[in-house]
Design a protein around this motif. Sequence first.
Motif, short mmCIF file in Angstrom:
data_model
loop_
_atom_site.label_atom_id
_atom_site.label_comp_id
_atom_site.label_asym_id
_atom_site.label_seq_id
_atom_site.Cartn_x
_atom_site.Cartn_y
_atom_site.Cartn_z
N VAL A 150 0.84 -1.20 0.00
CA VAL A 150 0.00 0.00 0.00
C VAL A 150 0.87 1.25 0.00
CG1 VAL A 150 -1.65 1.35 1.36
CG2 VAL A 150 -1.97 -1.11 1.10
N VAL A 151 1.92 1.23 0.82
CA VAL A 151 2.83 2.38 0.89
C VAL A 151 3.52 2.59 -0.46
CG1 VAL A 151 4.94 3.26 1.95
CG2 VAL A 151 3.19 2.20 3.37
N ASP A 152 3.92 1.49 -1.10
CA ASP A 152 4.56 1.60 -2.41
C ASP A 152 3.62 2.22 -3.43
OD1 ASP A 152 6.90 0.52 -1.48
OD2 ASP A 152 6.50 -1.51 -2.22
N ASP A 153 2.35 1.80 -3.39
CA ASP A 153 1.36 2.36 -4.32
C ASP A 153 1.16 3.85 -4.06
OD1 ASP A 153 0.96 -0.01 -5.61
OD2 ASP A 153 -0.84 -0.57 -4.49
N LEU A 154 1.08 4.22 -2.78
CA LEU A 154 0.92 5.64 -2.44
C LEU A 154 2.11 6.45 -2.95
CD1 LEU A 154 -0.49 5.57 1.21
CD2 LEU A 154 -1.60 6.56 -0.80
N ALA A 155 3.30 5.89 -2.77
CA ALA A 155 4.50 6.61 -3.21
C ALA A 155 4.51 6.75 -4.73
CB ALA A 155 5.75 5.87 -2.73
N ALA A 156 4.14 5.69 -5.44
CA ALA A 156 4.12 5.76 -6.91
C ALA A 156 3.10 6.78 -7.39
CB ALA A 156 3.81 4.38 -7.48
N ASN A 157 1.92 6.78 -6.77
CA ASN A 157 0.90 7.76 -7.14
C ASN A 157 1.35 9.18 -6.81
OD1 ASN A 157 -0.85 5.78 -8.07
ND2 ASN A 157 -1.88 5.54 -6.11
N SER A 158 2.01 9.33 -5.67
CA SER A 158 2.50 10.65 -5.28
C SER A 158 3.56 11.15 -6.25
CB SER A 158 3.07 10.61 -3.86
OG SER A 158 2.06 10.30 -2.92
N HIS A 159 4.39 10.22 -6.74
CA HIS A 159 5.42 10.62 -7.70
C HIS A 159 4.76 11.13 -8.99
CE1 HIS A 159 8.81 10.39 -10.48
NE2 HIS A 159 9.60 10.37 -9.43
#
Length: 261
Positions: free
Chosen positions: A195-204
């Motif tokens: 979930v954190v990885d997805d959030l980071a990718a979306n934030s990027h």
Amino acid sequence: MGERDEDQEHGVEPARPPLTEARAREMTAGLHEAMDDVRRSVAVLAARVRDAHAARVWVPLGHSSWESYCRAEFHIGRAHAYRLLDVARALAAIHGAVTAGTETSRTRDTGPSTAAALDYGLSQRALIAVSSRADVVAELITRRLAKLAHSGLQALDTATVRAVVRQAVRDVRTAPPPPPADPLADPAVVALRAVVDDLAANSHAIGELMLEVAPPYLSDTAAADVLALLCDQIGEPLDHGLAARRYAMSGDRRALHGTVL
């Protein structure tokens, strides 16, 4: 007459005639050309930086290091001096991958000398972003070009090679960092990490959008003025938008702490 004089006195610009579609397209073409020139200059600069550093150009000029040479000759600081090297190394890795990937299918557009001069349309920011993972980008490019060459379904012309390179850089830039060598076995922790990885990718991705509107040279304060309306339109809190912008510039997830993460 008096009203016109008053407008001029207060610095009000006279109304401009409406822009025609033809003129707008002409101006847009000019912008495309200017942007292409900037990207090409990045490749030229990278090649010259690589050659100068490899030759230890600072030694005969009496400088103690690359850093002091860049400061004295070009008036740039340590961080900028080494960012130039990052760009040069990333581009060199990409050139090597293109040469290796096209080895089995030489065309007039993809020989080694052409590969070294090929304009991939990559910005300096993109090259800096993947410089620490240049080996991953290179491996991806080599594999994809070799697959295309062996399939025979598509000629490895300049446009195809350029598209493969740009997509590989884009994929590596937006990919989450690799998991640790010994990940925790707890399924809940693994799921949370995903979930954190997805959030980071979306934030990027959001950060990249923010940078299109508020370029990196703007401070957070100046960027906030520019991004307030955009964030409101897309339903993103301004502090989240600014954090995503910082993350897109730095690649460091700590930029998201306290906001998105």
